[in-house]
Design an enzyme around this catalytic site. Structure first.
Site, short mmCIF file in Angstrom:
data_model
loop_
_atom_site.label_atom_id
_atom_site.label_comp_id
_atom_site.label_asym_id
_atom_site.label_seq_id
_atom_site.Cartn_x
_atom_site.Cartn_y
_atom_site.Cartn_z
CG HIS A 171 -14.54 -26.92 13.05
ND1 HIS A 171 -15.83 -26.01 12.46
CD2 HIS A 171 -15.02 -28.20 12.94
CE1 HIS A 171 -16.72 -26.41 11.61
NE2 HIS A 171 -16.56 -28.17 12.18
CG HIS A 172 -12.21 -23.25 8.24
ND1 HIS A 172 -11.81 -22.15 8.31
CD2 HIS A 172 -11.50 -23.14 7.00
CE1 HIS A 172 -10.82 -21.49 7.07
NE2 HIS A 172 -10.83 -22.39 6.32
CB SER A 173 -16.97 -23.19 12.89
OG SER A 173 -16.33 -23.57 13.93
#
Length: 497
Positions: A171-173
């Site tokens: 996930h890009h977070s």
């Protein structure tokens, strides 16, 4: 005499870094975790729920136990990869990173490839198609938020370039490309010396408006440079804001439509010669990124002209929403440096947006694509647009809330044609869990664009990676052909000059 198998390596470890900052250790001890940054929270929103997909071409198959042992000693030790995102029951507070126990059985996946492995053994191109279809299937779904937001899928299938394939979904977070590449390098070892970390790609300091020394000439130069930066920043920032309200790209057959961020994406890639790109760079006196902008512009010109009698709309506007690393030090830094408290090269999503217009037009001289692309990039380098977008996004989120900030950014990005990035990788062959890597091919899905173009270097290769909405771009391999053809066209033009 018995010789040591160079691939029978000691599993690399991240023990040489502190697994968390002092702040995180205190918060973790209290059981509260720490809040997500505004950028990390931004990537959790439904219309920007971005997932990074990285395809690793492997020199041989990695068994499950070998993979789990390698990840236990490396990735699992990183605080972002061993934490879950927790929101209070009201949903009003910012989500927090809370440490958890990682069950690798949930994160390491070995799917049954069935008869596809047999077909790929006879025809590796069939293996390429299987991997493409598998990733397209992954992009239908989102990661389970009840556990750390990453997983790796290992496909026991031969492709045209690799003996098997591993697919990281993250996930890009958890971090931006610079952060994740630093972590990836820390998880690998050189195949030529399995006790040594890979060499870090060379980094450079960001240029500033001020010169060194003091005197009338230096002062005048400083003032002029400051004025140029200020003017460019004002113009580019105005155009960025205008793009949230009325300034849109020309409607072409690569531009997405409403809801494109929710549709599955097909990921395809092609290996290019990094030496060819360097030859063009040296001959033109520009950067590798400038060359890639020019090559992409030439390829888009060729692609959009096809089937339209070679005609393009007048004053066609094709722009990319480009994420820019805003850390004071550019390039890939060591993981230990990124995790150090107070580091200027800190971990996370340290990014700002810029909008870069590609010179999509008919050029008699192929080198004009490089010249025009370099000129466009130079104007962006002499501006603080990325800093402006980063700070303004923080201000909007703080004052108006994450939903308003997300909606405004969604309007900007959806009014542009594509996403573009270029990331430098290892300069020598590296091994992952004791297996040599053949290639690295990253991409992303979950953002409101139908076309994403990534370039990733590794040793003497450059991977061109496309992520596309097939409803918009049903023939992504044709665009890869155009990129490859445009690179050779420009290189041949350099050789003639």
């Amino acid at each position: 005499m018995h010789r040591k198998n160079p691939l029978a390596v000691k599993i690399p470890s991240l023990r040489f870094i502190s697994p968390a900052t002092e702040e995180e250790m205190v918060a973790a001890t209290a059981g509260k975790g720490i809040p997500l940054s505004p950028a990390a929270n931004f990537f959790r929103q439904p219309r920007f729920d971005c997932h990074i997909i990285t395809i690793l071409g492997l020199g041989k198959f990695i068994g499950a136990e070998e993979m789990k042992a390698g990840l236990e000693a490396t990735l699992v030790r990183h605080p972002r990869f061993s934490s879950v995102q927790v929101t209070d029951k009201s949903g009003r507070d910012t989500p927090r990173w809370v440490p958890t126990k990682v069950n690798l059985d949930d994160h390491v996946i070995y799917p049954d490839v069935g008869t596809a492995a047999t077909a790929a053994a006879v025809d590796p191109v069939a293996g390429d198609r299987f991997v493409e279809d598998y990733i397209a299937g992954l992009s239908h779904s989102r990661l389970d938020t009840s556990r750390p937001l990453w997983e790796i899928h290992v496909l026991a299938i031969r492709t045209s370039e690799a003996a098997s394939v591993a697919i990281f979904r993250i996930h890009h977070s958890l971090g931006d490309g610079v952060s994740l590449m630093s972590l990836f390098l820390a998880c690998t070892r050189r195949t030529s010396d399995n006790e040594s970390l890979p060499s870090l790609p060379s980094a450079r300091r960001r240029s500033t408006a001020a010169g060194t020394g003091f005197g009338p000439c230096v002062l005048l130069s400083w003032i002029w440079s400051f004025l140029v930066y200020t003017l460019n920043s004002f113009v580019h920032s105005f155009l960025f804001v205008a793009s949230a309200f009325f300034l849109k790209d020309t409607r072409t057959r690569i531009m997405g439509s409403e809801g494109v961020e929710f549709r599955p994406k097909r990921c395809v890639h092609r290996t290019l010669s990094l030496d060819d790109i360097k030859d063009i760079k040296n001959a033109m006196g520009c950067t590798i990124n400038d060359v890639l902008v020019g090559v992409t512009s030439a390829a888009l010109t060729r692609y959009l002209s096809r089937g339209n009698e070679g005609l393009l709309p007048k004053n066609i506007r094709i722009r990319t929403s480009l994420l820019v690393n805003i850390r004071p030090t550019t390039g890939i830094q060591s993981l230990a440096e990124m995790m150090k408290k107070g580091s200027a090269a800190r971990w996370g999503n340290q990014m700002g947006y810029i909008l870069l217009r590609f010179p999509v037009m008919k050029c008699d001289d192929p080198l004009d694509y490089i010249r025009k692309g370099t000129a466009a990039v130079e104007k962006k380098k002499k501006s603080w647009e990325a800093i402006f977008t980063h700070l303004s996004a923080l201000l909007i989120v703080k004052t108006l809330g994450i939903k308003v900030g997300t909606d405004l950014c969604h309007r900007v990005v959806s009014n542009t044609s594509l996403s573009f990035s270029n990331l430098v990788g290892p300069t020598e062959e590296v091994g992952f869990c004791g297996v040599p890597l053949v290639y690295i091919a990253p991409s992303v899905y979950g953002h409101p664009q139908a076309l994403t173009v990534h370039f990733q270097s590794y040793i003497n290769k450059m991977k061109a990676v496309l992520s596309v909405d097939e409803l918009v771009i049903p023939n992504p391999h044709e665009l890869l052909d155009d990129i490859s053809y445009s690179l050779q066209l420009i290189r041949n033009a350099v050789m003639r000059h």
